[in-house]
Design a protein around this motif. Sequence first.
Motif, PDB file in Angstrom:
ATOM      1  N   MET A   1       0.837  -1.196   0.000  1.00  0.00           N
ATOM      2  CA  MET A   1       0.000   0.000   0.000  1.00  0.00           C
ATOM      3  C   MET A   1       0.873   1.246   0.000  1.00  0.00           C
ATOM      4  N   ASP A   2       0.470   2.229  -0.769  1.00  0.00           N
ATOM      5  CA  ASP A   2       1.209   3.472  -0.856  1.00  0.00           C
ATOM      6  C   ASP A   2       0.763   4.408   0.274  1.00  0.00           C
ATOM      7  N   HIS A   3       1.705   4.759   1.140  1.00  0.00           N
ATOM      8  CA  HIS A   3       1.392   5.618   2.287  1.00  0.00           C
ATOM      9  C   HIS A   3       1.967   7.020   2.115  1.00  0.00           C
ATOM     10  N   ALA A   4       2.263   7.407   0.900  1.00  0.00           N
ATOM     11  CA  ALA A   4       2.885   8.712   0.670  1.00  0.00           C
ATOM     12  C   ALA A   4       2.052   9.844   1.261  1.00  0.00           C
ATOM     13  N   ALA A   5       0.743   9.796   1.067  1.00  0.00           N
ATOM     14  CA  ALA A   5      -0.127  10.852   1.585  1.00  0.00           C
ATOM     15  C   ALA A   5      -0.123  10.879   3.110  1.00  0.00           C
ATOM     16  N   ASP A   6      -0.029   9.699   3.722  1.00  0.00           N
ATOM     17  CA  ASP A   6      -0.002   9.622   5.185  1.00  0.00           C
ATOM     18  C   ASP A   6       1.269  10.268   5.737  1.00  0.00           C
ATOM     19  N   TYR A   7       2.388   9.999   5.090  1.00  0.00           N
ATOM     20  CA  TYR A   7       3.657  10.583   5.540  1.00  0.00           C
ATOM     21  C   TYR A   7       3.684  12.099   5.299  1.00  0.00           C
ATOM     22  N   HIS A  35      10.066   8.304   8.053  1.00  0.00           N
ATOM     23  CA  HIS A  35       9.708   7.318   9.073  1.00  0.00           C
ATOM     24  C   HIS A  35       9.973   7.856  10.479  1.00  0.00           C
ATOM     25  N   VAL A  36      11.046   8.601  10.649  1.00  0.00           N
ATOM     26  CA  VAL A  36      11.298   9.247  11.936  1.00  0.00           C
ATOM     27  C   VAL A  36      10.226  10.307  12.183  1.00  0.00           C
ATOM     28  N   VAL A  37       9.856  11.030  11.145  1.00  0.00           N
ATOM     29  CA  VAL A  37       8.800  12.039  11.272  1.00  0.00           C
ATOM     30  C   VAL A  37       7.481  11.385  11.699  1.00  0.00           C
ATOM     31  N   ALA A  38       7.196  10.191  11.207  1.00  0.00           N
ATOM     32  CA  ALA A  38       5.979   9.480  11.615  1.00  0.00           C
ATOM     33  C   ALA A  38       5.995   9.189  13.112  1.00  0.00           C
ATOM     34  N   LEU A  39       7.155   8.811  13.641  1.00  0.00           N
ATOM     35  CA  LEU A  39       7.279   8.603  15.087  1.00  0.00           C
ATOM     36  C   LEU A  39       6.997   9.893  15.844  1.00  0.00           C
ATOM     37  N   TYR A  40       7.591  10.971  15.372  1.00  0.00           N
ATOM     38  CA  TYR A  40       7.398  12.265  16.031  1.00  0.00           C
ATOM     39  C   TYR A  40       5.927  12.695  15.975  1.00  0.00           C
ATOM     40  N   ALA A  78      -6.285   6.303  10.259  1.00  0.00           N
ATOM     41  CA  ALA A  78      -6.023   7.737  10.175  1.00  0.00           C
ATOM     42  C   ALA A  78      -4.587   7.900   9.679  1.00  0.00           C
ATOM     43  N   PRO A  79      -4.249   9.042   9.083  1.00  0.00           N
ATOM     44  CA  PRO A  79      -2.923   9.190   8.467  1.00  0.00           C
ATOM     45  C   PRO A  79      -1.751   8.895   9.402  1.00  0.00           C
ATOM     46  N   VAL A  80      -1.766   9.451  10.614  1.00  0.00           N
ATOM     47  CA  VAL A  80      -0.639   9.221  11.524  1.00  0.00           C
ATOM     48  C   VAL A  80      -0.575   7.756  11.920  1.00  0.00           C
ATOM     49  N   THR A  87       5.710   2.190   9.450  1.00  0.00           N
ATOM     50  CA  THR A  87       7.078   2.356   9.946  1.00  0.00           C
ATOM     51  C   THR A  87       7.451   1.241  10.909  1.00  0.00           C
ATOM     52  N   VAL A  88       6.558   0.922  11.824  1.00  0.00           N
ATOM     53  CA  VAL A  88       6.821  -0.147  12.806  1.00  0.00           C
ATOM     54  C   VAL A  88       7.069  -1.470  12.091  1.00  0.00           C
ATOM     55  N   GLU A  89       6.254  -1.769  11.110  1.00  0.00           N
ATOM     56  CA  GLU A  89       6.393  -3.045  10.403  1.00  0.00           C
ATOM     57  C   GLU A  89       7.631  -3.063   9.515  1.00  0.00           C
ATOM     58  N   ARG A  90       7.897  -1.952   8.863  1.00  0.00           N
ATOM     59  CA  ARG A  90       9.024  -1.896   7.935  1.00  0.00           C
ATOM     60  C   ARG A  90      10.356  -2.055   8.664  1.00  0.00           C
ATOM     61  N   PHE A  91      10.466  -1.449   9.855  1.00  0.00           N
ATOM     62  CA  PHE A  91      11.745  -1.467  10.582  1.00  0.00           C
ATOM     63  C   PHE A  91      11.722  -2.395  11.796  1.00  0.00           C
ATOM     64  N   ARG A  92      10.615  -3.113  11.939  1.00  0.00           N
ATOM     65  CA  ARG A  92      10.469  -4.049  13.055  1.00  0.00           C
ATOM     66  C   ARG A  92      10.765  -3.371  14.394  1.00  0.00           C
TER      67      ARG A  92
END
Length: 270
Positions: A1-7, A35-40, A78-80, A87-92
Amino acid sequence: MDHAADYTYCEALLRRNDPDRWLASLFLPVALRSHVVALYAFSDEIARVRAHVSEPLLGEIRFQYWRDVLTGERGGDAPVAAALVDTVERFRLPREKLISLIDARLFDLYDAPMPSVTALESYAAATAGSLFQLAAFILDPAADVAAASRHAGIAYAVTGLLRGLPWQVAAGQTYVPRELYAGSDLKTDRPALDAALAKLRVLVRQNLAALATEPATKSGQAAPAFLPAALCELYLPQMEKPGYDPLATLVEVPQWRRQWRLWRAARKIV
C-alpha cells in the motif's frame, strides 16, 4: 500500500505543532526521514490528548485506540496511525516501547503532581527518551544507544516542561517534582519556585554533559537522531535572564538560531 499521503500529513502536522523536531528531521537521511517524522507525529498526537478531551476517561479511551493500533487489534484508519504502523512493520520497531510511551503519558491526563525527580526522570526517559531510541533504531538498528537515549530524553523533555510551565499551571498541572518544593505553593512562593527550577536546569545540563560523552552521538549512522537535544542549551539561558517569570514568560528562540545550532551540531558528526 502506498502511504505517501499519510507521511505527507505527518510532516505537515509536525511542522505546525513541533517545529524543533521538524527542523532537526531535515538533517536526517532522506530515505529514512519520513519514518522518523511518523514517530514524532505519533508522539505529538499522544502529547496533545489532554488538550482535546474534557475528562481523563476520554483521554484513556484515546490512548487505548493507539494501543489497539500497535497491537494489530484495529487498523491504522487515520494518516498518523497508518504511517506509524507502516514504519513499525518496515523497521520491526519494538511495539512495547511505543506502548510504554503511551502508558507514561497517562500522567498527563490527571492533575496529580510529579512526586519526585526520580519519577520525572522515568517519565522523560519513557517519552522523549523512547523517541530518541526508536529514531536511532531506524537510522541504525545495530547501534547501542540506550544510555544516550535516556540522557537525551531527560534533557530534552525537562527543557520542554520548563518552557511549558505557564500553560501547565494554567491547566492545573505541573511537572515540577513535589519534593523540590514540599510545603510551598508554586504560584505564591516565588523563591521556592526559582530554587526548584534552578535544580531542574542543573539536571538538564548534567544529562547534556553525559550525552556528550556517548560515542553514539558523535559518529555513526544513528548520531543524527540526537540532534534535537542540541537545542536545549539555547533555551536554558533564556530562563536565567533578569525579568524572567517562569509562570508567564514564553521562552522562545528565533528560528534562524535554532537552525544554526542544529547545523553546527550536524557538522560535528563524523
